[in-house]
Design an enzyme around this catalytic site. Structure first.
Site, short mmCIF file in Angstrom:
data_model
loop_
_atom_site.label_atom_id
_atom_site.label_comp_id
_atom_site.label_asym_id
_atom_site.label_seq_id
_atom_site.Cartn_x
_atom_site.Cartn_y
_atom_site.Cartn_z
N TYR A 21 -5.86 -12.56 14.21
CA TYR A 21 -4.64 -12.87 13.43
C TYR A 21 -4.40 -14.38 13.37
CZ TYR A 21 0.30 -12.41 12.02
OH TYR A 21 1.50 -12.48 11.35
N ALA A 38 -6.58 -16.76 13.73
CA ALA A 38 -7.62 -17.39 12.91
C ALA A 38 -7.27 -17.25 11.44
CB ALA A 38 -8.98 -16.76 13.20
N THR A 51 0.82 -1.21 0.00
CA THR A 51 0.00 0.00 0.00
C THR A 51 0.85 1.27 0.00
OG1 THR A 51 -0.15 -0.27 2.39
CG2 THR A 51 -2.07 -0.94 1.10
#
Lengths: 79, 245
Positions: free
Chosen positions: B152, B154, B38
């Protein structure tokens, strides 16, 4: 129609590695030609590329035989 | 061994500590790399550092249509994508009881959903070519759990299951899909830990120190190589022995 039919059959023969005489309009990709589910997805991709069209998922699910593919592409591609 | 000349790689999260090292390592083995992230300035800086054989493809992985677009852009820019490294990851740590919906959603969107969307987009070309390497960066948190990282962990455990399923689907097409599960690696992400936390973690690592981003990059090079063609659905733990599973 016959041109589409020939092109479809050629793709099926090349992709599935089957004898050309087995690729009849009634032949089911999975039951008769030994394709697995991933093969059928790849066949649809190959049809899309050959005919320059998009085959939506719900239409793809109805394409079970060689004849189904020919009919769909005959209807949905500009000749 | 592990020569990547003539291969094209797409690396997400290339502005991060690990992602930058991955891009450098693949590039160092001869690959052309497309770097995504980004922060356009950081991407440009990395691009200047690498010099030739590099493309900058900024993308916000929270934005699903943009992720699908990234797959198309990468294919067009590189010609084809031979190696896809899904490295991008964010954290919004919070105790489970305090975790906000947005903290959960954001982490799942970037760490898990974007990997699905991008991989699906890239897979088509790999299937056609009967070749491809997909490397997903998971985490020790996903395997072992970590307080404050319900979201995080998961997302990172999700990657492991996703990767194994994908590996089973496409193995017959010459495509491999593997995970790397870094332990604690010195990066801006782990710089956020307090000194006390850092000491406690280091004490639990048999190698007695945090890893380097290059340790992860080396594992990515292996999975990306022709030599690793028979390794798929695997999770490689690179953690100084912190857990052995």
């Amino acid at each position: 129609m016959s041109d589409i039919s020939e092109r479809v059959k050629k793709i099926v023969v090349e992709h599935l590695g089957v004898e050309a005489d087995k690729v009849t309009e009634n032949a089911s990709f999975i039951d008769d030609l030994g394709a697995d589910s991933l093969d059928t997805v790849e066949l649809v991709m190959a049809f899309e590329e050959e005919f320059g069209c998009e085959i939506p998922d719900d239409a793809a699910e109805t394409i079970l035989t060689v004849g189904d593919a020919i009919k769909f592409l005959d209807k949905n591609t500009a000749a | 061994m592990f020569d990547l000349k003539g291969k094209n790689a797409l690396v997400t999260g290339a502005t991060g500590g690990i992602g930058g090292a991955i891009a450098r390592a693949l590039h160092g083995q001869g690959a052309t790399v497309a770097i995504s992230g980004t922060n356009a300035d950081k991407l440009e800086a990395l691009s200047s550092e690498l010099g030739e054989r590099v493309f900058v493809l900024p993308c916000d992985l929270r934005d699903r249509p943009a992720v699908a677009q990234l797959a198309d852009t990468a294919e067009k820019t590189l010609g084809q994508v031979d190696i896809l490294v899904n490295n991008a990851g964010i954290t919004h740590d919070n105790l489970f009881m305090r975790m906000k919906d947005e903290e959960w959603d954001d982490v799942i969107a970037v760490n898990l959903t974007s990997v699905f969307t991008l991989t699906r987009g890239i897979l088509r070309g790999m299937m056609r070519r009967r070749a491809g390497r997909i490397v997903n960066i998971s985490s020790i948190s996903g395997v072992f759990g970590n307080p404050g990282q319900g979201n995080y962990a998961a997302s990172k455990a999700g990657l492991v299951g996703m990767t194994k399923s994908l590996a089973r689907e496409v193995a017959s097409r010459g495509i491999t899909a593997n995970c790397i599960s870094p332990g604690f690696i010195s990066t801006p992400m782990t710089d956020a830990l307090t000194e006390k936390q850092t000491e406690a973690i280091a004490a639990a690592i048999p190698a007695q120190s945090f890893g380097k981003p290059e340790d992860i990059a080396a594992a990515v090079v292996f999975f990306s190589s022709d030599e690793a063609s028979y390794v798929t659905g695997e999770t490689m733990h690179v953690n100084g022995g912190m857990i052995m599973v």
